[in-house]
Design a protein around this motif. Structure first.
Motif, PDB file in Angstrom:
ATOM      1  N   SER A 334      -1.536  -4.445   8.935  1.00  0.00           N
ATOM      2  CA  SER A 334      -0.725  -5.243   8.813  1.00  0.00           C
ATOM      3  C   SER A 334       0.861  -5.224   7.548  1.00  0.00           C
ATOM      4  O   SER A 334       0.354  -4.462   6.916  1.00  0.00           O
ATOM      5  CB  SER A 334      -0.651  -6.739   8.507  1.00  0.00           C
ATOM      6  OG  SER A 334      -1.852  -6.978   7.295  1.00  0.00           O
ATOM      7  N   GLU A 335       1.629  -6.124   7.134  1.00  0.00           N
ATOM      8  CA  GLU A 335       2.131  -5.671   6.245  1.00  0.00           C
ATOM      9  C   GLU A 335       1.204  -5.552   4.759  1.00  0.00           C
ATOM     10  O   GLU A 335       1.744  -4.709   3.752  1.00  0.00           O
ATOM     11  CB  GLU A 335       3.657  -6.462   6.508  1.00  0.00           C
ATOM     12  CG  GLU A 335       4.411  -6.509   5.236  1.00  0.00           C
ATOM     13  CD  GLU A 335       5.769  -7.107   5.582  1.00  0.00           C
ATOM     14  OE1 GLU A 335       5.676  -7.676   3.782  1.00  0.00           O
ATOM     15  OE2 GLU A 335       6.061  -8.157   6.643  1.00  0.00           O
ATOM     16  N   GLU A 336       0.733  -6.385   5.074  1.00  0.00           N
ATOM     17  CA  GLU A 336      -0.057  -6.458   3.620  1.00  0.00           C
ATOM     18  C   GLU A 336      -0.834  -5.502   3.996  1.00  0.00           C
ATOM     19  O   GLU A 336      -1.133  -4.875   2.603  1.00  0.00           O
ATOM     20  CB  GLU A 336      -1.221  -7.944   3.375  1.00  0.00           C
ATOM     21  CG  GLU A 336      -0.470  -9.035   3.457  1.00  0.00           C
ATOM     22  CD  GLU A 336       0.460  -9.916   4.524  1.00  0.00           C
ATOM     23  OE1 GLU A 336       0.235  -9.157   5.606  1.00  0.00           O
ATOM     24  OE2 GLU A 336       1.242 -10.041   4.748  1.00  0.00           O
ATOM     25  N   GLU A 337      -2.033  -5.242   4.979  1.00  0.00           N
ATOM     26  CA  GLU A 337      -2.190  -3.677   4.383  1.00  0.00           C
ATOM     27  C   GLU A 337      -1.847  -2.589   4.339  1.00  0.00           C
ATOM     28  O   GLU A 337      -1.722  -1.623   3.595  1.00  0.00           O
ATOM     29  CB  GLU A 337      -3.024  -2.755   5.960  1.00  0.00           C
ATOM     30  CG  GLU A 337      -3.857  -4.884   5.910  1.00  0.00           C
ATOM     31  CD  GLU A 337      -4.747  -4.657   7.542  1.00  0.00           C
ATOM     32  OE1 GLU A 337      -6.278  -4.996   7.661  1.00  0.00           O
ATOM     33  OE2 GLU A 337      -3.792  -4.039   8.668  1.00  0.00           O
ATOM     34  N   TRP A 338      -0.725  -2.578   4.875  1.00  0.00           N
ATOM     35  CA  TRP A 338       0.872  -1.267   4.435  1.00  0.00           C
ATOM     36  C   TRP A 338       0.820  -1.408   2.406  1.00  0.00           C
ATOM     37  O   TRP A 338       1.116  -0.392   1.645  1.00  0.00           O
ATOM     38  CB  TRP A 338       1.932  -1.240   4.976  1.00  0.00           C
ATOM     39  CG  TRP A 338       1.473  -0.401   6.336  1.00  0.00           C
ATOM     40  CD1 TRP A 338       2.042  -0.862   7.416  1.00  0.00           C
ATOM     41  CD2 TRP A 338       1.381   0.832   6.217  1.00  0.00           C
ATOM     42  NE1 TRP A 338       2.259  -0.189   8.346  1.00  0.00           N
ATOM     43  CE2 TRP A 338       1.946   1.329   7.846  1.00  0.00           C
ATOM     44  CE3 TRP A 338       1.858   1.628   5.926  1.00  0.00           C
ATOM     45  CZ2 TRP A 338       1.458   2.193   8.248  1.00  0.00           C
ATOM     46  CZ3 TRP A 338       1.773   3.275   6.223  1.00  0.00           C
ATOM     47  CH2 TRP A 338       1.390   3.786   6.878  1.00  0.00           C
ATOM     48  N   ARG A 343      -0.366   0.832  -3.013  1.00  0.00           N
ATOM     49  CA  ARG A 343      -0.504   0.769  -3.817  1.00  0.00           C
ATOM     50  C   ARG A 343      -1.696   1.754  -4.048  1.00  0.00           C
ATOM     51  O   ARG A 343      -1.427   1.957  -5.517  1.00  0.00           O
ATOM     52  CB  ARG A 343      -0.778  -0.514  -4.346  1.00  0.00           C
ATOM     53  CG  ARG A 343      -0.169  -1.872  -3.699  1.00  0.00           C
ATOM     54  CD  ARG A 343      -0.626  -2.894  -4.485  1.00  0.00           C
ATOM     55  NE  ARG A 343       0.398  -3.721  -4.378  1.00  0.00           N
ATOM     56  CZ  ARG A 343       0.425  -5.309  -3.815  1.00  0.00           C
ATOM     57  NH1 ARG A 343      -0.785  -4.608  -2.389  1.00  0.00           N
ATOM     58  NH2 ARG A 343       1.349  -5.768  -3.739  1.00  0.00           N
ATOM     59  N   HIS A 344      -2.480   1.899  -3.718  1.00  0.00           N
ATOM     60  CA  HIS A 344      -3.008   3.256  -3.453  1.00  0.00           C
ATOM     61  C   HIS A 344      -2.536   4.394  -4.130  1.00  0.00           C
ATOM     62  O   HIS A 344      -3.662   5.771  -4.960  1.00  0.00           O
ATOM     63  CB  HIS A 344      -4.202   3.499  -2.787  1.00  0.00           C
ATOM     64  CG  HIS A 344      -5.802   4.192  -2.585  1.00  0.00           C
ATOM     65  ND1 HIS A 344      -6.440   3.611  -3.860  1.00  0.00           N
ATOM     66  CD2 HIS A 344      -5.837   5.507  -2.146  1.00  0.00           C
ATOM     67  CE1 HIS A 344      -7.470   4.853  -3.715  1.00  0.00           C
ATOM     68  NE2 HIS A 344      -6.632   5.807  -3.164  1.00  0.00           N
ATOM     69  N   ARG A 345      -1.624   4.570  -2.891  1.00  0.00           N
ATOM     70  CA  ARG A 345      -1.088   6.127  -3.029  1.00  0.00           C
ATOM     71  C   ARG A 345      -0.615   6.113  -3.843  1.00  0.00           C
ATOM     72  O   ARG A 345       0.194   7.206  -4.769  1.00  0.00           O
ATOM     73  CB  ARG A 345      -0.689   6.868  -1.504  1.00  0.00           C
ATOM     74  CG  ARG A 345      -1.478   6.304  -0.247  1.00  0.00           C
ATOM     75  CD  ARG A 345      -0.833   6.783   1.026  1.00  0.00           C
ATOM     76  NE  ARG A 345      -1.506   7.364   1.873  1.00  0.00           N
ATOM     77  CZ  ARG A 345      -1.417   8.024   3.092  1.00  0.00           C
ATOM     78  NH1 ARG A 345      -0.542   8.080   3.591  1.00  0.00           N
ATOM     79  NH2 ARG A 345      -2.862   7.937   3.992  1.00  0.00           N
ATOM     80  N   HIS A 346       0.602   5.592  -4.351  1.00  0.00           N
ATOM     81  CA  HIS A 346       1.545   5.033  -5.581  1.00  0.00           C
ATOM     82  C   HIS A 346       1.481   4.366  -6.603  1.00  0.00           C
ATOM     83  O   HIS A 346       1.872   3.147  -6.267  1.00  0.00           O
ATOM     84  CB  HIS A 346       3.318   4.806  -4.679  1.00  0.00           C
ATOM     85  CG  HIS A 346       3.586   5.453  -3.817  1.00  0.00           C
ATOM     86  ND1 HIS A 346       3.748   7.183  -4.166  1.00  0.00           N
ATOM     87  CD2 HIS A 346       2.966   5.675  -1.690  1.00  0.00           C
ATOM     88  CE1 HIS A 346       4.189   7.969  -2.766  1.00  0.00           C
ATOM     89  NE2 HIS A 346       3.673   6.977  -2.021  1.00  0.00           N
ATOM     90  N   PRO A 347       0.317   4.096  -7.340  1.00  0.00           N
ATOM     91  CA  PRO A 347       0.157   3.592  -8.534  1.00  0.00           C
ATOM     92  C   PRO A 347       1.315   2.898  -9.330  1.00  0.00           C
ATOM     93  O   PRO A 347       1.410   2.693  -9.822  1.00  0.00           O
ATOM     94  CB  PRO A 347      -1.205   3.776  -8.888  1.00  0.00           C
ATOM     95  CG  PRO A 347      -0.914   5.138  -9.227  1.00  0.00           C
ATOM     96  CD  PRO A 347      -0.480   5.459  -7.627  1.00  0.00           C
ATOM     97  N   VAL A 357       9.070  -1.595   0.760  1.00  0.00           N
ATOM     98  CA  VAL A 357       8.413  -0.277   1.128  1.00  0.00           C
ATOM     99  C   VAL A 357       7.432  -0.449   2.847  1.00  0.00           C
ATOM    100  O   VAL A 357       7.439   0.137   4.284  1.00  0.00           O
ATOM    101  CB  VAL A 357       7.643   0.902   0.663  1.00  0.00           C
ATOM    102  CG1 VAL A 357       7.053   1.924   1.995  1.00  0.00           C
ATOM    103  CG2 VAL A 357       9.019   1.416  -0.650  1.00  0.00           C
ATOM    104  N   ALA A 358       6.280  -1.070   2.406  1.00  0.00           N
ATOM    105  CA  ALA A 358       5.600  -1.984   3.078  1.00  0.00           C
ATOM    106  C   ALA A 358       6.478  -2.709   4.627  1.00  0.00           C
ATOM    107  O   ALA A 358       6.117  -2.567   5.632  1.00  0.00           O
ATOM    108  CB  ALA A 358       4.701  -2.996   2.214  1.00  0.00           C
ATOM    109  N   THR A 359       7.590  -3.385   4.329  1.00  0.00           N
ATOM    110  CA  THR A 359       7.738  -4.323   5.267  1.00  0.00           C
ATOM    111  C   THR A 359       8.748  -3.174   6.150  1.00  0.00           C
ATOM    112  O   THR A 359       8.740  -4.355   7.357  1.00  0.00           O
ATOM    113  CB  THR A 359       8.910  -5.284   4.242  1.00  0.00           C
ATOM    114  OG1 THR A 359       8.130  -6.225   3.327  1.00  0.00           O
ATOM    115  CG2 THR A 359       9.810  -5.463   5.051  1.00  0.00           C
ATOM    116  N   ALA A 360       9.656  -2.249   5.622  1.00  0.00           N
ATOM    117  CA  ALA A 360      10.050  -1.437   6.022  1.00  0.00           C
ATOM    118  C   ALA A 360       8.635  -0.708   8.000  1.00  0.00           C
ATOM    119  O   ALA A 360       9.039  -0.834   8.129  1.00  0.00           O
ATOM    120  CB  ALA A 360      11.266  -0.931   5.343  1.00  0.00           C
TER     121      ALA A 360
END
Length: 372
Positions: A334-338, A343-347, A357-360
């Motif tokens: 989902s968008e929240e999970e993206w 956040r984990h990959r790009h702190p 980015v998550a929305t797109a």
């Protein structure tokens, strides 16, 4: 464990436990009442008919005066004597020489002393020590014609014009005695149908009926002494009888401070005694302050430990959620999970960028055609 959870069972309320809680609460409340009230006659914290709690509360509610409980006559040496009135109500024990000397000095410096006494010798002894001339007789006043609930409760109907009797037309007495005035000014007297005797006195044996003084006032040095031959004027069952409350109010009106002298009366209830002791001792106040600071420190430390546990649990839950999101297929996120994955990959990214980015990505993933 919460109380409600402890009281519940799979079948409903655990009634034995509920009964235990109810009994515990009742016991704590009962101990609190016992520790904060008194059963002593004329006790300032006795709410029963023979206590004086209503009189004390009446003074305490008056914003024009301060009031203090005197357990040690040293209090007579503090403050401005000429702005203070002291009430001594039916003392149980005689004043020692040192105690009497402090009260005498208080009167000499302009203080007002009011002694309520009927049958006890300590009151008369104190009057002699401070230099007053009035004395209580000690025999029971009876009035067969003008009384409240019987001859031992006469109504004093003769009232002189004085600041202490403004708005007072009578006093309702209860097992009072006469006051021998000496050179004092008589403020209140009984009716002319009064006599001195006891429960066994036969009216036919009384030689004469006459009016007797029951309240006097006199100047002693720079102060004044008021003598009232009935301490029962101050008790709860008599306080609101005509015109007792008005008279008692007049006695302290115009003063800045009221002293309730209980230094030679029955003990205070434990909680009140402790409070008075702390107020009168700087060392005790320091001790209470240190204990309070210690309790605050413990509570703050406890709160920090609790907050730390909550944050640790929250972070653990968040880490678990992130790990689960990373393990799932990109198409199912989902968008929240993206957002969590980003956040984990790009702190180093800020929240706005992560959200864009998550929305797109979420839209692009979910808008792909089904190739099956």
């Amino acid at each position: 464990m919460r109380l409600w959870s402890w009281l519940r069972t799979p079948d409903g309320i655990d009634w034995p436990r509920a009964l235990l809680v109810a009994l515990s609460v009742t016991l704590v409340l009962a101990l609190g009442v016992v520790a904060s009230t008194s059963a002593a006659s004329f006790g300032l914290y006795n709410p029963a008919w023979d206590g004086t709690s209503e009189f004390r509360a009446h003074v305490a509610a008056d914003d024009t005066v301060e009031h203090d409980l005197v357990r040690n006559t040293q209090a007579y040496t503090e403050g401005e004597a000429n702005e203070t009135v002291a009430f001594v109500i039916a003392p149980d024990e005689p004043y020692t020489d040192d105690d009497a000397a402090r009260v005498q000095t208080f009167v000499e410096n302009g203080g007002t002393l009011v002694v309520f006494e009927n049958f006890g010798e300590p009151g008369n002894a104190l009057l002699a020590d401070v230099g007053a001339e009035a004395r209580v007789d000690g025999r029971l006043l009876r009035d067969e014609r003008y009384h409240y609930r019987g001859p031992p409760m006469p109504i004093a109907t003769e009232v002189a014009n004085h600041t202490a009797t403004q708005g007072v037309d009578q006093l309702t007495l209860n097992y009072a005695t006469a006051v021998g005035p000496g050179n004092a000014t008589v403020l209140v007297t009984t009716s002319e149908y009064t006599y001195l005797g006891d429960e066994e006195t036969d009216l036919e044996e009384v030689e004469d009926l006459q009016a007797y003084p029951v309240v006097t006032t006199e100047n002693v040095s720079n102060g004044s002494v008021v003598v009232v031959g009935d301490p029962s004027l101050t008790i709860n069952t008599m306080f609101d009888q005509p015109d007792n409350a008005a008279f008692l109010t007049n006695l302290y009106a115009g003063h800045d401070r009221v002293l309730f002298d209980i230094s030679h009366a029955s003990d205070l209830p434990p909680l009140t005694a402790a409070m008075v002791a702390v107020r009168g001792s700087p060392l005790a106040q320091l001790g209470v302050g240190l204990v309070g600071i210690g309790l605050v420190a413990v509570l703050v430390r406890s709160d920090r430990s609790t907050l730390k546990r909550v944050l640790t649990r929250y972070r653990g839950q968040r880490t678990t959620a992130t790990a689960k999101a990373l393990e799932r297929s990109p198409d199912a996120l989902s968008e929240e999970e993206w957002a969590e994955r980003l956040r984990h990959r790009h702190p180093e990214w800020d929240d706005d960028r992560i959200q864009r980015v998550a929305t797109a990505v979420s839209r692009a993933t979910h808008d792909q055609p089904d190739e099956s």
